[in-house]
Write an enzyme that holds these catalytic residues in place. Structure first.
Site, PDB file in Angstrom:
ATOM      1  N   GLY A  33     -18.602  -2.855  -0.398  1.00 50.56           N
ATOM      2  CA  GLY A  33     -18.922  -2.609  -1.374  1.00 50.56           C
ATOM      3  C   GLY A  33     -18.330  -1.805  -3.006  1.00 50.56           C
ATOM      4  O   GLY A  33     -18.797  -1.523  -3.624  1.00 50.56           O
ATOM      5  N   THR A  65     -22.725   2.348   0.926  1.00 50.85           N
ATOM      6  CA  THR A  65     -23.345   3.177   0.660  1.00 50.85           C
ATOM      7  C   THR A  65     -24.182   4.428  -0.056  1.00 50.85           C
ATOM      8  O   THR A  65     -24.289   5.698   0.275  1.00 50.85           O
ATOM      9  CB  THR A  65     -22.030   4.400   1.640  1.00 50.85           C
ATOM     10  OG1 THR A  65     -20.551   4.313  -0.015  1.00 50.85           O
ATOM     11  CG2 THR A  65     -21.038   3.403   2.132  1.00 50.85           C
ATOM     12  N   TYR A  87       1.022  -1.446  -0.099  1.00 50.48           N
ATOM     13  CA  TYR A  87       0.179  -0.110  -0.034  1.00 50.48           C
ATOM     14  C   TYR A  87       0.820   0.553  -0.026  1.00 50.48           C
ATOM     15  O   TYR A  87       1.814   1.446   1.100  1.00 50.48           O
ATOM     16  CB  TYR A  87      -0.677   0.017   0.990  1.00 50.48           C
ATOM     17  CG  TYR A  87      -1.968  -1.452   1.537  1.00 50.48           C
ATOM     18  CD1 TYR A  87      -2.429  -1.793   0.290  1.00 50.48           C
ATOM     19  CD2 TYR A  87      -2.372  -1.020   2.700  1.00 50.48           C
ATOM     20  CE1 TYR A  87      -2.696  -3.226   0.303  1.00 50.48           C
ATOM     21  CE2 TYR A  87      -3.940  -1.971   2.515  1.00 50.48           C
ATOM     22  CZ  TYR A  87      -4.482  -2.638   1.561  1.00 50.48           C
ATOM     23  OH  TYR A  87      -4.653  -4.081   1.376  1.00 50.48           O
TER      24      TYR A  87
END
Length: 282
Positions: free
Chosen positions: A208, A213, A60
């Site tokens: 997801g 949201t 990351y």
């Protein structure tokens, strides 16, 4: 009653709702996202709010998420578990390849130890199985690191149920990361195996990738309205109710979104609401 705590590896207590760090780096997990000060503030706030499980990976950034965690939180409190991953080399935004040779995994783990400024990593996860390297060699490298005290617990990322069974014949597995959310139940067999073996299941994309949201099903919106909550909070609360081994670690770069995510732990869904939400998975 929803149990707020999971014993990782049967002995290491963590709050089930944690924090993922993909949201602290740029698109495609490449470079920074926002200012360094904002990222550090978010990590500090998460721990102040009671988060005890932070999930990250060496690729990351690459390296950046681990560096931010150390800068913000080292020396770590006794209750904080930083889980990281190795076995993937990132070469650009959304560009990566697996690297599972034993010498590569050892070098990656030792580099993470240095960046995180620790002598032992609470949970070290094989980010992907390398199809070019025998599974016994990949997991054997992690077992050696564990016997040396450099890893406390071993985890796996993106596995089938059969791969998990094979891995369990070789090493103790404390955690698995696979996709799982209200709309994606494709890892149901893996979840069942984790439940049977007492293995933590860290669902990635628990919202997801943001879809839950936004334009979530009308049923989710209706349940959210009953609790004066957002759809994302209901999606996270459903995971916490769904199985005692599910330990979602949603990521974000926003303090407001962090607060919203963590408040999901206070949502108590009724049996009727759970039945409605369970039905969304088909």
């Amino acid at each position: 009653m929803v149990d707020d705590v999971f014993l990782l590896g049967g002995e290491l207590p963590v709050r089930r709702l944690g924090l993922g760090t993909g949201g602290l780096v740029g698109p495609g997990y490449w470079g920074p996202r926002g200012s360094r000060a904002e990222a550090l503030a978010l990590l500090l706030t998460a721990v102040e709010r009671g988060v005890t499980l932070i999930d990250t990976a060496d690729n990351y950034g690459p390296d950046l998420a681990e560096e931010l965690i150390a800068e913000a939180l080292h020396p770590y409190g006794e209750r904080l578990v930083v889980a990281t991953k190795g076995g993937v080399v990132r070469t650009g935004p959304d560009r990566w390849h697996v690297a599972g040779r034993p010498e590569q995994l050892r070098a990656m783990c030792e580099a993470s130890l240095r960046r995180l400024r620790v002598e032992s990593i609470g949970l070290y996860q094989l980010h992907r199985f390398d199809p070019e390297v025998p599974l016994a060699e990949q997991l054997g490298a992690l077992a050696e690191l564990r016997s040396e005290g450099k890893i406390r617990h071993i985890g796996l990322d993106t596995v089938t149920a059969e791969q998990l069974r094979q891995a369990l014949e070789l090493v103790p597995v404390a955690a698995v990361q696979n996709p799982y959310n209200l709309m994606d139940r494709s890892s149901a067999e893996v979840l069942a195996l984790c439940e049977a073996r007492g293995i933590a299941f860290l669902p990635y994309h628990p919202l997801g990738s943001g879809a839950l949201t936004r334009e979530s099903a009308a049923a989710v919106t209706a349940v959210a309205a009953e609790h004066r909550a957002g759809p994302g909070q209901i999606a996270l609360a459903w995971l916490l109710h769904r199985s005692p081994v599910l330990c979602p670690t949603p990521g974000t770069g926003s303090l407001a979104h962090l607060a919203e995510n963590l408040d999901a732990a206070t949502v108590r869904l009724t049996p009727r609401e759970l039945a409605v939400l369970d039905a969304l998975g088909g």
